[in-house]
Design a protein around this motif. Structure first.
Motif, mmCIF file in Angstrom:
data_model
loop_
_atom_site.group_PDB
_atom_site.id
_atom_site.type_symbol
_atom_site.label_atom_id
_atom_site.label_comp_id
_atom_site.label_asym_id
_atom_site.label_seq_id
_atom_site.Cartn_x
_atom_site.Cartn_y
_atom_site.Cartn_z
ATOM 1 N N LEU A 13 0.811 -1.218 0.000
ATOM 2 C CA LEU A 13 0.000 0.000 0.000
ATOM 3 C C LEU A 13 0.846 1.271 0.000
ATOM 4 C CD1 LEU A 13 -2.845 -0.970 2.498
ATOM 5 C CD2 LEU A 13 -2.755 -1.255 0.015
ATOM 6 N N SER A 14 2.171 1.100 -0.065
ATOM 7 C CA SER A 14 3.051 2.264 -0.167
ATOM 8 C C SER A 14 3.011 2.884 -1.558
ATOM 9 C CB SER A 14 4.500 1.874 0.159
ATOM 10 O OG SER A 14 4.637 1.516 1.512
ATOM 11 N N LEU A 15 2.648 2.085 -2.545
ATOM 12 C CA LEU A 15 2.623 2.576 -3.930
ATOM 13 C C LEU A 15 1.337 2.141 -4.614
ATOM 14 C CD1 LEU A 15 6.270 2.161 -5.170
ATOM 15 C CD2 LEU A 15 4.787 4.001 -5.906
ATOM 16 N N ILE A 16 0.404 3.078 -4.733
ATOM 17 C CA ILE A 16 -0.833 2.850 -5.473
ATOM 18 C C ILE A 16 -0.684 3.577 -6.805
ATOM 19 C CG2 ILE A 16 -3.346 3.065 -5.452
ATOM 20 C CD1 ILE A 16 -2.261 1.360 -3.166
ATOM 21 N N ILE A 17 -0.592 2.841 -7.905
ATOM 22 C CA ILE A 17 -0.249 3.427 -9.202
ATOM 23 C C ILE A 17 -1.473 3.466 -10.108
ATOM 24 C CG2 ILE A 17 1.328 3.299 -11.166
ATOM 25 C CD1 ILE A 17 2.943 1.239 -9.392
ATOM 26 N N TYR A 18 -1.718 4.619 -10.688
ATOM 27 C CA TYR A 18 -2.802 4.700 -11.669
ATOM 28 C C TYR A 18 -2.363 4.059 -12.977
ATOM 29 C CZ TYR A 18 -6.003 7.397 -8.863
ATOM 30 O OH TYR A 18 -6.883 7.776 -7.879
ATOM 31 N N HIS A 20 -2.236 3.109 -17.011
ATOM 32 C CA HIS A 20 -2.171 3.922 -18.228
ATOM 33 C C HIS A 20 -3.582 4.240 -18.712
ATOM 34 C CE1 HIS A 20 2.041 4.278 -19.158
ATOM 35 N NE2 HIS A 20 2.231 2.976 -19.011
ATOM 36 N N ASN A 21 -3.717 5.423 -19.269
ATOM 37 C CA ASN A 21 -4.982 5.853 -19.898
ATOM 38 C C ASN A 21 -6.118 6.049 -18.904
ATOM 39 O OD1 ASN A 21 -3.745 5.652 -22.486
ATOM 40 N ND2 ASN A 21 -4.139 3.439 -22.486
ATOM 41 N N THR A 22 -5.810 6.155 -17.604
ATOM 42 C CA THR A 22 -6.847 6.485 -16.629
ATOM 43 C C THR A 22 -7.174 7.969 -16.748
ATOM 44 O OG1 THR A 22 -6.073 4.796 -15.070
ATOM 45 C CG2 THR A 22 -7.469 6.548 -14.197
ATOM 46 N N PRO A 23 -8.413 8.337 -17.030
ATOM 47 C CA PRO A 23 -8.772 9.755 -17.121
ATOM 48 C C PRO A 23 -8.509 10.472 -15.802
ATOM 49 C CG PRO A 23 -10.495 8.378 -18.065
ATOM 50 C CD PRO A 23 -9.550 7.454 -17.357
ATOM 51 N N ALA A 24 -8.076 11.711 -15.894
ATOM 52 C CA ALA A 24 -7.727 12.478 -14.695
ATOM 53 C C ALA A 24 -8.904 12.586 -13.727
ATOM 54 C CB ALA A 24 -7.241 13.870 -15.094
ATOM 55 N N LYS A 25 -10.124 12.628 -14.248
ATOM 56 C CA LYS A 25 -11.282 12.784 -13.370
ATOM 57 C C LYS A 25 -11.480 11.577 -12.454
ATOM 58 C CE LYS A 25 -14.685 11.095 -16.759
ATOM 59 N NZ LYS A 25 -15.917 11.452 -17.502
ATOM 60 N N TYR A 26 -10.877 10.435 -12.804
ATOM 61 C CA TYR A 26 -10.989 9.242 -11.972
ATOM 62 C C TYR A 26 -9.821 9.093 -11.001
ATOM 63 C CZ TYR A 26 -14.724 7.875 -15.154
ATOM 64 O OH TYR A 26 -15.886 7.852 -15.887
ATOM 65 N N ARG A 31 -8.531 6.064 -0.387
ATOM 66 C CA ARG A 31 -7.886 5.206 0.605
ATOM 67 C C ARG A 31 -8.646 3.903 0.835
ATOM 68 N NH1 ARG A 31 -4.239 7.879 4.069
ATOM 69 N NH2 ARG A 31 -4.054 10.123 3.692
ATOM 70 N N ASN A 32 -9.851 3.805 0.300
ATOM 71 C CA ASN A 32 -10.704 2.645 0.504
ATOM 72 C C ASN A 32 -10.365 1.565 -0.521
ATOM 73 O OD1 ASN A 32 -13.067 0.844 0.223
ATOM 74 N ND2 ASN A 32 -13.985 2.198 1.747
ATOM 75 N N LEU A 33 -9.815 0.439 -0.055
ATOM 76 C CA LEU A 33 -9.343 -0.598 -0.976
ATOM 77 C C LEU A 33 -10.484 -1.231 -1.762
ATOM 78 C CD1 LEU A 33 -6.577 -2.423 1.094
ATOM 79 C CD2 LEU A 33 -6.310 -0.740 -0.724
ATOM 80 N N ASN A 34 -11.634 -1.383 -1.147
ATOM 81 C CA ASN A 34 -12.775 -1.958 -1.857
ATOM 82 C C ASN A 34 -13.205 -1.063 -3.014
ATOM 83 O OD1 ASN A 34 -12.971 -4.252 -0.214
ATOM 84 N ND2 ASN A 34 -14.207 -3.154 1.303
ATOM 85 N N LYS A 35 -13.217 0.241 -2.775
ATOM 86 C CA LYS A 35 -13.576 1.179 -3.839
ATOM 87 C C LYS A 35 -12.513 1.216 -4.932
ATOM 88 C CE LYS A 35 -16.539 4.229 -1.094
ATOM 89 N NZ LYS A 35 -16.745 5.619 -0.599
ATOM 90 N N LEU A 36 -11.248 1.096 -4.522
ATOM 91 C CA LEU A 36 -10.165 1.062 -5.508
ATOM 92 C C LEU A 36 -10.293 -0.161 -6.415
ATOM 93 C CD1 LEU A 36 -6.947 2.128 -3.563
ATOM 94 C CD2 LEU A 36 -8.078 3.359 -5.400
ATOM 95 N N LYS A 37 -10.556 -1.307 -5.802
ATOM 96 C CA LYS A 37 -10.697 -2.546 -6.568
ATOM 97 C C LYS A 37 -11.875 -2.454 -7.530
ATOM 98 C CE LYS A 37 -10.959 -7.553 -5.974
ATOM 99 N NZ LYS A 37 -11.016 -8.674 -4.992
ATOM 100 N N LYS A 38 -12.980 -1.871 -7.067
ATOM 101 C CA LYS A 38 -14.167 -1.742 -7.907
ATOM 102 C C LYS A 38 -13.921 -0.795 -9.074
ATOM 103 C CE LYS A 38 -19.113 -0.703 -7.620
ATOM 104 N NZ LYS A 38 -20.223 -0.280 -6.710
ATOM 105 N N ALA A 39 -13.193 0.297 -8.822
ATOM 106 C CA ALA A 39 -12.910 1.265 -9.890
ATOM 107 C C ALA A 39 -11.973 0.693 -10.946
ATOM 108 C CB ALA A 39 -12.306 2.527 -9.280
ATOM 109 N N ASN A 40 -11.056 -0.206 -10.523
ATOM 110 C CA ASN A 40 -10.130 -0.871 -11.440
ATOM 111 C C ASN A 40 -9.283 0.129 -12.236
ATOM 112 O OD1 ASN A 40 -8.949 -3.167 -12.589
ATOM 113 N ND2 ASN A 40 -10.333 -3.107 -14.360
ATOM 114 N N THR A 41 -8.852 1.174 -11.586
ATOM 115 C CA THR A 41 -8.013 2.173 -12.246
ATOM 116 C C THR A 41 -6.585 2.176 -11.707
ATOM 117 O OG1 THR A 41 -8.748 3.848 -10.650
ATOM 118 C CG2 THR A 41 -9.947 3.707 -12.754
ATOM 119 N N THR A 42 -6.326 1.373 -10.655
ATOM 120 C CA THR A 42 -5.003 1.379 -10.040
ATOM 121 C C THR A 42 -4.414 -0.030 -9.993
ATOM 122 O OG1 THR A 42 -5.974 1.120 -7.821
ATOM 123 C CG2 THR A 42 -5.534 3.375 -8.588
#
Length: 259
Positions: A13-18, A20-26, A31-42
């Motif tokens: 969790l020290s490095l959460i990387i966006y 490629h091609n992730t729009p800036a608005k996303y 910090r919520n891992l469940n939301k990060l996994k659902k978004a699938n942008t990192t």
């Protein structure tokens, strides 16, 4: 050392990387891992065999370490350290560029505003090649927003943005029992989770080298710095790193390289 890290934080969790091609608005630096996994942008940083962490000490000047540094699988640098013109000593490769608060302010002022006022800094970003631009001191806030603004301005062509949920600063405080660890020590603490073999270059917080010759604080500029009256405890950090070098935990390079 990786086992010791796991006692304090989840290293990945020290490095959460966006991605490629992730729009800036996303890029919301969640910090919520469940939301990060659902978004699938990192994604998380992959594991590497050899890693070089580059400090900015003037000990690097005339070291000839550039080729040796570039031979590592992963090369980590910090705080907008200039490479152009110093390639023979510091190499060309930049896998990760970490930014502290001061360098983030510099970035925002010089190339993140309406007018670009630092062409050298802009050129550094232009030479990035799939580089990860990392703010390791947290998620959200002015700093990560500034990094995103620079990315939007430059089109995210050569680099990706990363942030931290578990910060290396907090990890370093636990591992080393220091009030304010330096950027270099924070990078070393974090990279131990991702790297099997680590070499440190440019970690030398002294006014003279081992031969008594005066050296700069930073290899790329002539600023003055007081190591004995600083918020950081760099000489104390150096003692710890020297011991780890003797113990075979890391490789601390403070002399010329013969690649």
């Amino acid at each position: 050392m990786r086992q010791n890290i796991s006692k304090h934080i989840d290293g990945k969790l020290s490095l959460i990387i966006y991605k490629h091609n992730t729009p800036a608005k996303y890029m919301i630096f969640n910090r919520n891992l469940n939301k990060l996994k659902k978004a699938n942008t990192t994604e998380f940083l992959q594991h590497h065999d050899t890693c070089a962490i580059i400090g900015n000490s003037g000990i690097l000047l005339n070291s000839g370490c550039g080729r040796e540094i570039d031979a590592h699988d992963l090369v980590v640098r910090a705080n907008c350290a200039r490479i152009l013109g110093f390639e023979n000593d510091v190499g060309k490769k930049t896998s990760i560029m970490a930014f502290n608060q001061a360098s983030m302010r510099l970035l925002k002022q010089r190339i993140g505003g309406r007018k670009i006022v630092d062409r050298g800094l802009l050129k550094m970003f232009r030479t990035f090649n799939n580089t990860i631009a990392w703010y390791p001191l947290g998620a959200g806030g002015k700093e990560t927003s500034a990094l995103k603004a620079v990315g939007m301005k430059l089109g995210f062509v050569n680099f990706r943005i990363a942030y931290s949920i578990s910060t290396p600063m907090d990890l370093s405080k636990e591992l080393w029992r220091l009030r304010l660890p330096s950027s270099g020590l924070n990078m070393f603490s974090a990279m131990n989770y991702y790297c099997d073999k680590i070499s440190l270059y440019g970690f030398f917080p002294f006014y003279k080298d081992t031969h008594g010759r005066p050296i700069r604080h930073h290899y790329y500029e002539t600023v003055k710095y007081n190591y004995t009256d600083s918020r950081h405890s760099m000489p104390q950090e150096y003692v710890s790193l020297t011991q780890l070098n003797k113990d075979g935990v890391l490789r601390l390079v403070t002399d010329q390289c013969n690649y």
